[in-house]
Design a protein around this motif. Structure first.
Motif, PDB file in Angstrom:
ATOM      1  N   ASP A  66       1.034  -0.982   0.111  1.00 30.84           N
ATOM      2  CA  ASP A  66       0.070   0.271   0.148  1.00 30.84           C
ATOM      3  C   ASP A  66       0.229   1.228   0.052  1.00 30.84           C
ATOM      4  OD1 ASP A  66      -1.409   2.080   0.674  1.00 30.84           O
ATOM      5  OD2 ASP A  66      -2.646   1.285   2.015  1.00 30.84           O
ATOM      6  N   PRO A  67       0.839   2.186  -1.036  1.00 33.13           N
ATOM      7  CA  PRO A  67       1.663   3.193  -1.220  1.00 33.13           C
ATOM      8  C   PRO A  67       1.301   4.332   0.334  1.00 33.13           C
ATOM      9  CG  PRO A  67       0.559   3.080  -2.823  1.00 33.13           C
ATOM     10  CD  PRO A  67      -0.412   2.556  -2.113  1.00 33.13           C
ATOM     11  N   SER A  68      -0.023   4.229   1.070  1.00 31.55           N
ATOM     12  CA  SER A  68       0.265   5.480   2.175  1.00 31.55           C
ATOM     13  C   SER A  68       1.145   4.607   3.236  1.00 31.55           C
ATOM     14  CB  SER A  68      -1.195   5.222   2.408  1.00 31.55           C
ATOM     15  OG  SER A  68      -1.805   3.661   2.507  1.00 31.55           O
ATOM     16  N   LEU A  69       2.272   3.273   3.579  1.00 22.08           N
ATOM     17  CA  LEU A  69       2.413   2.824   4.186  1.00 22.08           C
ATOM     18  C   LEU A  69       4.100   3.672   4.329  1.00 22.08           C
ATOM     19  CD1 LEU A  69       1.715  -0.698   4.270  1.00 22.08           C
ATOM     20  CD2 LEU A  69       0.508   0.673   5.639  1.00 22.08           C
ATOM     21  N   PRO A  70       3.976   3.573   4.983  1.00 21.34           N
ATOM     22  CA  PRO A  70       5.748   4.215   5.344  1.00 21.34           C
ATOM     23  C   PRO A  70       6.791   3.132   4.717  1.00 21.34           C
ATOM     24  CG  PRO A  70       5.078   3.681   7.385  1.00 21.34           C
ATOM     25  CD  PRO A  70       3.863   3.256   6.895  1.00 21.34           C
ATOM     26  N   SER A  71       8.046   3.310   4.727  1.00 22.65           N
ATOM     27  CA  SER A  71       8.642   2.937   3.930  1.00 22.65           C
ATOM     28  C   SER A  71       9.424   1.283   4.569  1.00 22.65           C
ATOM     29  CB  SER A  71      10.186   3.712   3.734  1.00 22.65           C
ATOM     30  OG  SER A  71       9.730   4.071   1.584  1.00 22.65           O
ATOM     31  N   PHE A  72       9.584   2.200   5.887  1.00 25.36           N
ATOM     32  CA  PHE A  72       9.771   1.269   7.150  1.00 25.36           C
ATOM     33  C   PHE A  72       8.984   0.416   7.893  1.00 25.36           C
ATOM     34  CE2 PHE A  72      13.331   3.749   5.581  1.00 25.36           C
ATOM     35  CZ  PHE A  72      14.661   2.267   5.776  1.00 25.36           C
ATOM     36  N   LEU A  73       8.520  -1.038   7.700  1.00 26.85           N
ATOM     37  CA  LEU A  73       7.194  -1.608   8.033  1.00 26.85           C
ATOM     38  C   LEU A  73       7.426  -1.858   9.312  1.00 26.85           C
ATOM     39  CD1 LEU A  73       5.726  -2.899   5.164  1.00 26.85           C
ATOM     40  CD2 LEU A  73       4.864  -0.565   5.677  1.00 26.85           C
ATOM     41  N   HIS A  74       6.303  -1.724  10.069  1.00 25.87           N
ATOM     42  CA  HIS A  74       5.817  -2.283  11.140  1.00 25.87           C
ATOM     43  C   HIS A  74       5.666  -3.883  11.152  1.00 25.87           C
ATOM     44  CE1 HIS A  74       3.741  -3.308  15.227  1.00 25.87           C
ATOM     45  NE2 HIS A  74       4.395  -3.228  15.843  1.00 25.87           N
ATOM     46  N   HIS A  75       6.035  -4.660  11.723  1.00 26.83           N
ATOM     47  CA  HIS A  75       5.768  -6.470  11.655  1.00 26.83           C
ATOM     48  C   HIS A  75       4.653  -6.593  10.806  1.00 26.83           C
ATOM     49  CE1 HIS A  75       4.444  -7.247  15.585  1.00 26.83           C
ATOM     50  NE2 HIS A  75       5.668  -6.622  16.417  1.00 26.83           N
TER      51      HIS A  75
END
Length: 210
Positions: free
Chosen positions: A88-97
């Motif tokens: 999803d492009p709305s998510l930050p680059s460094f994701l929560h697990h």
């Protein structure tokens, strides 16, 4: 029965690698029979399935994941995604697990991989099949009842069970007499229990520096 000329393939593990392998096998029905994915747990996601439990799960299996509560990826999502299924492009680059797990679950649903997964089946053995035809005999048992066992023959086996689930503690002189707590990062979940204490970290790999 497998159609003549089609290869029957077993996939061990329904984490990221297993889901991807099964998706591409199923996408080529002219060459492959529907894949069979053996997954010891009850859900897809592999190491990305977080649990606060450590040691063994209620069914007696070792806890597979080394995830800790606040973990974020050390790679940006832009290089982690499958080429044909972006995050999803709305998510930050460094994701929560939890975002990575949700992504893998969406991937499994989008490509209808779940229908090929045998949940709660633990592979005990993979051995070369006897006879001129070759292949591999895969023996698996029910995770909740090890007495329920089955052996099936496959033309190929793809092992996608991961390699971060078995903690290794090196032999350190004097460790057996250390009076404090010794904890492998595989069993670390959150920092609160260590508040106000003097902590020594051994190792400068990803789990140590995060």
């Amino acid at each position: 029965m497998t159609a003549p000329g089609k290869l029957r393939v077993a996939v061990i593990g329904a984490g990221a690698a297993g889901l991807c392998a099964a998706r591409h096998l199923a996408a080529h029905p002219e060459a492959f029979a529907p894949p069979v994915v053996f997954e010891a747990s009850g859900r897809v996601g592999g190491t990305w399935v977080y649990t606060e439990e450590t040691g063994q799960s209620p069914d007696g299996l070792p806890i597979h994941s080394s995830m800790y509560r606040d973990l974020r990826t050390n790679l940006p999502k832009e290089v982690m995604a499958f080429p044909d299924f972006p995050f999803d492009p709305s998510l930050p680059s460094f994701l929560h697990h939890s975002d990575v797990l949700a992504y893998l679950e969406s991937y499994a649903d989008h490509f209808r991989v779940r229908e090929h997964v045998r949940f709660s089946w633990l592979v005990d053995a993979v051995s070369p099949a006897e006879g001129a035809a070759g292949g591999w005999d895969v023996t698996a048992c029910r995770a909740q009842d090890r007495r329920v066992r089955a052996t099936e023959r496959f033309d190929a086996v793809i092992v996608c069970s991961g390699h971060y689930s078995d903690p290794f503690v090196p032999p350190i002189p004097g460790l057996e007499t250390f009076p404090g707590r010794v904890l492998h990062s595989h069993e670390y979940r959150c920092p609160e229990p260590f508040a106000g204490r003097t902590v020594v970290l051994l190792g400068a790999g990803p789990s140590g520096v995060a």
